[in-house]
Write a protein that holds these residues in place. Structure first.
Motif, PDB file in Angstrom:
ATOM      1  N   GLU A 105      -5.183   0.072 -13.787  1.00  0.00           N
ATOM      2  CA  GLU A 105      -3.998   0.787 -13.287  1.00  0.00           C
ATOM      3  C   GLU A 105      -4.301   2.270 -13.087  1.00  0.00           C
ATOM      4  O   GLU A 105      -3.895   2.872 -12.095  1.00  0.00           O
ATOM      5  CB  GLU A 105      -2.831   0.622 -14.259  1.00  0.00           C
ATOM      6  CG  GLU A 105      -2.224  -0.750 -14.266  1.00  0.00           C
ATOM      7  CD  GLU A 105      -1.054  -0.824 -15.227  1.00  0.00           C
ATOM      8  OE1 GLU A 105      -0.325   0.177 -15.388  1.00  0.00           O
ATOM      9  OE2 GLU A 105      -0.893  -1.893 -15.825  1.00  0.00           O
ATOM     10  N   LEU A 106      -5.013   2.838 -14.023  1.00  0.00           N
ATOM     11  CA  LEU A 106      -5.357   4.251 -13.937  1.00  0.00           C
ATOM     12  C   LEU A 106      -6.220   4.525 -12.723  1.00  0.00           C
ATOM     13  O   LEU A 106      -5.987   5.493 -11.977  1.00  0.00           O
ATOM     14  CB  LEU A 106      -6.057   4.700 -15.221  1.00  0.00           C
ATOM     15  CG  LEU A 106      -6.440   6.172 -15.310  1.00  0.00           C
ATOM     16  CD1 LEU A 106      -5.187   7.049 -15.258  1.00  0.00           C
ATOM     17  CD2 LEU A 106      -7.223   6.435 -16.571  1.00  0.00           C
ATOM     18  N   LEU A 107      -7.220   3.685 -12.477  1.00  0.00           N
ATOM     19  CA  LEU A 107      -8.097   3.875 -11.321  1.00  0.00           C
ATOM     20  C   LEU A 107      -7.351   3.684 -10.006  1.00  0.00           C
ATOM     21  O   LEU A 107      -7.605   4.383  -9.028  1.00  0.00           O
ATOM     22  CB  LEU A 107      -9.294   2.925 -11.397  1.00  0.00           C
ATOM     23  CG  LEU A 107     -10.343   3.274 -12.429  1.00  0.00           C
ATOM     24  CD1 LEU A 107     -11.377   2.162 -12.529  1.00  0.00           C
ATOM     25  CD2 LEU A 107     -11.023   4.580 -12.087  1.00  0.00           C
ATOM     26  N   GLN A 108      -6.414   2.742  -9.965  1.00  0.00           N
ATOM     27  CA  GLN A 108      -5.651   2.523  -8.733  1.00  0.00           C
ATOM     28  C   GLN A 108      -4.666   3.658  -8.460  1.00  0.00           C
ATOM     29  O   GLN A 108      -4.382   3.975  -7.309  1.00  0.00           O
ATOM     30  CB  GLN A 108      -4.908   1.190  -8.806  1.00  0.00           C
ATOM     31  CG  GLN A 108      -5.839   0.005  -8.684  1.00  0.00           C
ATOM     32  CD  GLN A 108      -5.112  -1.317  -8.815  1.00  0.00           C
ATOM     33  OE1 GLN A 108      -3.916  -1.372  -9.059  1.00  0.00           O
ATOM     34  NE2 GLN A 108      -5.878  -2.394  -8.670  1.00  0.00           N
TER      35      GLN A 108
END
Length: 100
Positions: free
Chosen positions: A8-11
């Motif tokens: 989620e953080l990377l997206q």
């Protein structure tokens, strides 16, 4: 779907700032320049080719000579074994450790 919190953080991550306008074209120019430099063909001089050829020929002849010598030794050993197997005197001498 993965339950990894980093997904989620990377997206959701978006880079900050802007790249210069010419950035992409400069990168491709550098890639093209490096590929021309890195892929220059190797041209050996005639002397180098002659040395490589002579060394290869020498190695081939040396290996061939060694194989022929081993073959002769093996043939002589097999011949001796054969004669010992059909000659009782040679077999007795071999068993006693002396030559016939």
């Amino acid at each position: 779907m993965s339950s990894d919190p980093l997904d989620e953080l990377l997206q959701s991550w978006r880079p900050e700032g802007r790249l210069p306008d010419e950035f992409q074209s400069e990168v491709w120019k550098r890639v093209a320049l490096r590929s021309r430099i890195a892929l220059t063909p190797i041209r050996l001089s005639r002397g180098t080719w002659a040395t490589v050829l002579a060394a290869s020929l020498f190695a081939f002849l040396l290996a061939t000579g060694q194989v022929l010598r081993w073959e002769q030794e093996r043939s002589a050993a097999l011949r001796a074994q054969y004669f010992q197997s059909i000659d009782p005197q040679a077999l007795a001498a071999a068993q006693e450790g002396r030559s016939p």
